[in-house]
Motif scaffolding. Structure first.
Motif, PDB file in Angstrom:
ATOM      1  N   PHE A 242       4.960   8.596  -5.327  1.00 13.81           N
ATOM      2  CA  PHE A 242       3.832   9.322  -5.892  1.00 13.81           C
ATOM      3  C   PHE A 242       3.676  10.666  -5.188  1.00 13.81           C
ATOM      4  CE2 PHE A 242       1.777   6.224  -8.582  1.00 13.81           C
ATOM      5  CZ  PHE A 242       2.103   4.992  -8.035  1.00 13.81           C
TER       6      PHE A 242
ATOM      7  N   GLN B 208      -6.101   0.862  -8.217  1.00 15.86           N
ATOM      8  CA  GLN B 208      -4.756   1.067  -8.748  1.00 15.86           C
ATOM      9  C   GLN B 208      -4.396  -0.109  -9.641  1.00 15.86           C
ATOM     10  OE1 GLN B 208      -1.421   1.234  -5.997  1.00 15.86           O
ATOM     11  NE2 GLN B 208      -0.240   2.498  -7.406  1.00 15.86           N
TER      12      GLN B 208
ATOM     13  N   LEU C  19      -7.525  -0.018  -2.934  1.00 16.51           N
ATOM     14  CA  LEU C  19      -7.051   0.591  -1.699  1.00 16.51           C
ATOM     15  C   LEU C  19      -8.195   1.318  -1.009  1.00 16.51           C
ATOM     16  CD1 LEU C  19      -3.745   2.115  -3.099  1.00 16.51           C
ATOM     17  CD2 LEU C  19      -3.917   0.144  -1.594  1.00 16.51           C
TER      18      LEU C  19
ATOM     19  N   HIS D  50     -16.237   8.031  -2.458  1.00 15.80           N
ATOM     20  CA  HIS D  50     -16.003   8.135  -1.031  1.00 15.80           C
ATOM     21  C   HIS D  50     -17.315   8.376  -0.310  1.00 15.80           C
ATOM     22  CE1 HIS D  50     -16.115  12.538  -1.628  1.00 15.80           C
ATOM     23  NE2 HIS D  50     -16.241  12.642  -0.337  1.00 15.80           N
TER      24      HIS D  50
ATOM     25  N   SER E 293       0.831  -1.200   0.000  1.00 25.24           N
ATOM     26  CA  SER E 293       0.000   0.000   0.000  1.00 25.24           C
ATOM     27  C   SER E 293       0.870   1.257   0.000  1.00 25.24           C
ATOM     28  CB  SER E 293      -0.926  -0.029   1.215  1.00 25.24           C
ATOM     29  OG  SER E 293      -1.869   1.020   1.150  1.00 25.24           O
TER      30      SER E 293
ATOM     31  N   ALA F  85      -1.116   5.080 -11.284  1.00 23.83           N
ATOM     32  CA  ALA F  85      -1.409   5.796 -10.055  1.00 23.83           C
ATOM     33  C   ALA F  85      -2.757   5.349  -9.495  1.00 23.83           C
ATOM     34  CB  ALA F  85      -1.435   7.294 -10.321  1.00 23.83           C
ATOM     35  N   PRO F  86      -2.949   5.481  -8.194  1.00 22.22           N
ATOM     36  CA  PRO F  86      -4.279   5.225  -7.627  1.00 22.22           C
ATOM     37  C   PRO F  86      -5.304   6.200  -8.201  1.00 22.22           C
ATOM     38  CG  PRO F  86      -2.618   5.349  -5.905  1.00 22.22           C
ATOM     39  CD  PRO F  86      -1.970   5.815  -7.165  1.00 22.22           C
TER      40      PRO F  86
ATOM     41  N   TYR G  70     -10.040   3.469  -3.710  1.00 30.81           N
ATOM     42  CA  TYR G  70      -9.207   3.752  -4.864  1.00 30.81           C
ATOM     43  C   TYR G  70      -8.961   2.462  -5.633  1.00 30.81           C
ATOM     44  CZ  TYR G  70      -7.781   8.236  -2.757  1.00 30.81           C
ATOM     45  OH  TYR G  70      -7.748   9.497  -2.221  1.00 30.81           O
TER      46      TYR G  70
ATOM     47  N   PHE H 133      -3.572  11.943  -8.008  1.00 30.53           N
ATOM     48  CA  PHE H 133      -2.202  11.442  -7.946  1.00 30.53           C
ATOM     49  C   PHE H 133      -1.455  11.697  -9.251  1.00 30.53           C
ATOM     50  CE2 PHE H 133      -1.728   8.894  -4.086  1.00 30.53           C
ATOM     51  CZ  PHE H 133      -3.028   8.905  -3.614  1.00 30.53           C
ATOM     52  N   GLY H 134      -0.162  11.914  -9.121  1.00 32.58           N
ATOM     53  CA  GLY H 134       0.716  11.880 -10.266  1.00 32.58           C
ATOM     54  C   GLY H 134       0.943  10.443 -10.710  1.00 32.58           C
ATOM     55  N   GLY H 135       1.589  10.284 -11.846  1.00 28.83           N
ATOM     56  CA  GLY H 135       1.760   8.959 -12.427  1.00 28.83           C
ATOM     57  C   GLY H 135       2.789   8.081 -11.733  1.00 28.83           C
ATOM     58  N   GLY H 136       3.548   8.670 -10.824  1.00 26.95           N
ATOM     59  CA  GLY H 136       4.527   7.886 -10.073  1.00 26.95           C
ATOM     60  C   GLY H 136       5.909   7.917 -10.721  1.00 26.95           C
TER      61      GLY H 136
ATOM     62  N   TYR I 274     -12.700   6.162   1.700  1.00 22.77           N
ATOM     63  CA  TYR I 274     -12.449   6.275   0.263  1.00 22.77           C
ATOM     64  C   TYR I 274     -12.119   4.887  -0.305  1.00 22.77           C
ATOM     65  CZ  TYR I 274     -11.263  11.137   1.619  1.00 22.77           C
ATOM     66  OH  TYR I 274     -11.259  12.409   2.128  1.00 22.77           O
TER      67      TYR I 274
ATOM     68  N   LYS J 282     -10.466  16.019  -2.152  1.00 23.36           N
ATOM     69  CA  LYS J 282     -10.038  14.742  -2.709  1.00 23.36           C
ATOM     70  C   LYS J 282      -8.669  14.902  -3.364  1.00 23.36           C
ATOM     71  CE  LYS J 282     -14.081  14.475  -4.738  1.00 23.36           C
ATOM     72  NZ  LYS J 282     -15.227  14.011  -5.566  1.00 23.36           N
ATOM     73  N   LEU J 283      -7.999  13.775  -3.548  1.00 25.34           N
ATOM     74  CA  LEU J 283      -6.636  13.779  -4.065  1.00 25.34           C
ATOM     75  C   LEU J 283      -6.587  13.335  -5.512  1.00 25.34           C
ATOM     76  CD1 LEU J 283      -4.692  12.132  -1.102  1.00 25.34           C
ATOM     77  CD2 LEU J 283      -5.138  14.552  -1.517  1.00 25.34           C
TER      78      LEU J 283
ATOM     79  N   LEU K 114      -9.298   7.522  -7.607  1.00 18.68           N
ATOM     80  CA  LEU K 114     -10.429   7.519  -6.690  1.00 18.68           C
ATOM     81  C   LEU K 114     -11.685   7.052  -7.402  1.00 18.68           C
ATOM     82  CD1 LEU K 114     -11.461   8.308  -3.838  1.00 18.68           C
ATOM     83  CD2 LEU K 114     -11.966  10.569  -4.779  1.00 18.68           C
TER      84      LEU K 114
ATOM     85  N   GLU L  46     -17.264   9.373  -8.098  1.00 18.93           N
ATOM     86  CA  GLU L  46     -16.518  10.110  -9.110  1.00 18.93           C
ATOM     87  C   GLU L  46     -17.246   9.971 -10.448  1.00 18.93           C
ATOM     88  OE1 GLU L  46     -13.298  11.972  -8.587  1.00 18.93           O
ATOM     89  OE2 GLU L  46     -14.560  11.829  -6.808  1.00 18.93           O
TER      90      GLU L  46
ATOM     91  N   ARG M  39      -7.475  18.623  -4.221  1.00 27.64           N
ATOM     92  CA  ARG M  39      -8.256  19.372  -5.207  1.00 27.64           C
ATOM     93  C   ARG M  39      -8.956  20.596  -4.616  1.00 27.64           C
ATOM     94  NH1 ARG M  39     -11.783  14.519  -7.936  1.00 27.64           N
ATOM     95  NH2 ARG M  39     -10.169  12.913  -7.850  1.00 27.64           N
TER      96      ARG M  39
END
Lengths: 113, 114
Positions: free
Chosen positions: A88, B37, B90, B48, A42, B42-43, B35, A103-106, B33, A100-101, B45, B57, A93
């Motif tokens: 990441f 992946q 997740l 939630h 995780s 990337a995760p 998610y 994420f970037g592509g990592g 939440y 809410k989040l 969403l 979403e 937002r």
């Protein structure tokens, strides 16, 4: 729509050298997270950056946030093998979007001896 | 220790066979939440809950549903899993929504669809 871009996507590091990962985002935000993820695991929270100019350091990792440039950096000092993982960034937002989040592509980091 | 728990950690289901993933938390957080992946991504969403209020979403497929029967538990139901739904799922919690409230992630459930 908020877009979050990380670069590089892959980083091969030599032990003992310094490197930087960049996180750019497209709309105003003043809260940004950095996470680490090991394969099959995780997300582990590394840093929460809450304002322009915020800088946080933990061991060999240092993160900073420039909200005017919409840029965060994760700096790795004297890389060691244990830092091999995927990193990441995630951008809040904002309140109107329920914080809410996105994420970037990592960035997949591999530290070689 | 207070934590976010996900069960099972690994789930194998057949194409089209409904599956439910479980998340529980001992943090007494209001927000939960889910998610998705996918491998090397990337995760993302899915939805939630704030307390019992469900927030989807816009691009979450109808195939995904969620239930939150009480504060501690939240379930992710995939009604007809396709091969493209194979992913790590997740669960995360947060005391409140708001800029000062961090999300805490569970260990994840890896779903395989055969």
């Amino acid at each position: 729509e908020l877009k979050v871009e990380q670069n590089p996507l892959f980083l091969s590091m030599q032990e003992g050298k310094n490197y930087t990962i960049y996180c750019n985002y497209s709309t105003t935000s003043d809260r940004l997270y950095w996470y680490r993820q090991d394969p099959g695991k995780s997300l582990e929270s590394l840093f929460v950056l809450l304002s322009n100019g915020a800088v946080k350091q933990e061991g060999r990792l240092m993160a900073s946030l420039d909200t005017k440039a919409r840029l965060s950096t994760l700096h790795i000092t004297a890389a060691v093998h244990d830092l091999s993982a995927t990193y990441f960034c995630a951008v809040d937002r904002g309140e109107a979007a329920g914080n809410k989040l996105t994420f970037g592509g990592g960035t997949r980091v591999l530290v070689k001896p | 220790d207070a934590m976010v728990i996900q069960n099972p950690r690994y789930q194998v289901t057949q194409f089209g066979k409904p599956v439910t993933l479980s998340c529980s938390q001992t943090l007494n957080h209001n927000v939960m939440y889910w998610y998705q992946q996918k491998s090397s991504q990337a995760p993302k969403l899915l939805f939630h809950y704030y307390d019992k209020d469900f927030n989807n979403e816009a691009d979450t497929p109808d195939n995904f549903q969620s239930r939150r029967p009480n504060t501690s538990f939240c379930f992710l139901d995939i009604r007809s899993p396709g091969l493209g739904d194979a992913a790590m799922y997740l669960c995360a919690t947060s005391r409140e929504t708001g800029r000062y409230y961090e999300q805490y992630f569970g260990p994840g459930t890896r779903l395989t669809v055969t």
